[in-house]
Design an enzyme around this catalytic site. Structure first.
Site, PDB file in Angstrom:
ATOM      1  N   PRO A  11       0.800  -1.232   0.000  1.00 41.98           N
ATOM      2  CG  PRO A  11      -0.027  -0.996   2.169  1.00 41.98           C
ATOM      3  CD  PRO A  11       0.628  -1.989   1.249  1.00 41.98           C
ATOM      4  CG  ASN A  12      -0.099   4.302   1.412  1.00 35.89           C
ATOM      5  OD1 ASN A  12      -1.123   4.804   0.942  1.00 35.89           O
ATOM      6  ND2 ASN A  12      -0.057   3.808   2.633  1.00 35.89           N
ATOM      7  CB  ALA A  79       1.673   0.144   6.070  1.00 41.72           C
ATOM      8  NE  ARG A 109      10.462   6.099   7.941  1.00 45.10           N
ATOM      9  CZ  ARG A 109       9.468   5.861   7.088  1.00 45.10           C
ATOM     10  NH1 ARG A 109       9.555   4.863   6.229  1.00 45.10           N
ATOM     11  NH2 ARG A 109       8.402   6.632   7.115  1.00 45.10           N
TER      12      ARG A 109
HETATM   13  C1  DQA Z   1       8.430   0.981   3.324  1.00 44.89           C
HETATM   14  C2  DQA Z   1       8.666   1.206   4.818  1.00 44.89           C
HETATM   15  C3  DQA Z   1       7.382   1.007   5.602  1.00 44.89           C
HETATM   16  O1  DQA Z   1       7.619   1.241   6.980  1.00 44.89           O
HETATM   17  C4  DQA Z   1       6.322   1.982   5.131  1.00 44.89           C
HETATM   18  O2  DQA Z   1       5.090   1.723   5.791  1.00 44.89           O
HETATM   19  C5  DQA Z   1       6.143   1.978   3.663  1.00 44.89           C
HETATM   20  C6  DQA Z   1       7.313   1.845   2.792  1.00 44.89           C
HETATM   21  C7  DQA Z   1       9.692   1.304   2.493  1.00 44.89           C
HETATM   22  O3  DQA Z   1       9.781   0.840   1.366  1.00 44.89           O
HETATM   23  O4  DQA Z   1      10.553   2.068   2.960  1.00 44.89           O
HETATM   24  O5  DQA Z   1       5.041   2.185   3.150  1.00 44.89           O
HETATM   25  O6  DQA Z   1       8.123  -0.387   3.113  1.00 44.89           O
END
Ligand code: DQA
Length: 146
Positions: A11-12, A79, A109
């Site tokens: 996602p995202n 995520a 992070r």
């Molecule tokens: C991610 C790191 C994850 O913590 C985050 O939720 C993401 C991207 C990365 O590629 O750095 O969406 O997987």
């Protein structure tokens, strides 16, 4: 015949380029796809990249992996890395090796990112190198022959 690697982005990640570029870099998801396919060609790998924001679609892709047409996977569950026992279980049941990849370094992070539910059965993890995380994972898979 070229070995086939399937890259599954969660996602995202479709929002790359617009999404927190100071963390994830300026490249779009389309550019990520092109980088993976190009790197694959230099390594004699046939690379396919998919992205979804829908967890059941992602699970379906994992369930659909058949060792006869996919030789290895690269998973960036985004995520879901930090939340999903379902994806962990599906990844653990894979019949082919996978590498977990992150653009950023989750360990540098927020604390909730310090746990990966999904990396337990990975043959390796690459994190923190932006698009190069994917290129390095492809190289690792090419070199281990799986
Ligand atoms: C991610 C790191 C994850 O913590 C985050 O939720 C993401 C991207 C990365 O590629 O750095 O969406 O997987």
């Amino acid at each position: 015949m070229r070995r086939r690697v399937l890259v599954l982005n969660g996602p995202n990640l479709g929002e790359l380029g617009r999404r927190e570029p100071e963390i994830y870099g300026p490249a779009t998801h389309e550019e990520l796809v092109a980088a993976c396919v190009e790197e694959g060609l230099t390594l004699d790998l046939d690379v396919e990249v998919r992205q979804t924001d829908d967890e059941s679609t992602y699970l379906g892709w994992l369930h659909g992996v058949d060792g006869s047409d996919v030789d290895a996977l690269i998973l960036n569950p985004a995520a879901w890395t930090h939340t999903s026992v379902a994806i962990r279980d599906a990844a653990a049941a894979l019949s082919v090796p996978y590498v977990e990849v992150h653009l950023s370094n989750p360990l540098s992070r927020e604390e909730f990112r310090h746990v990966s539910y999904t990396a337990g059965k990975a043959v390796g993890i690459v994190a923190g190198f932006g698009l190069d995380s994917y290129r390095l994972a492809l190289r690792g898979l090419a070199q281990r022959g799986g």
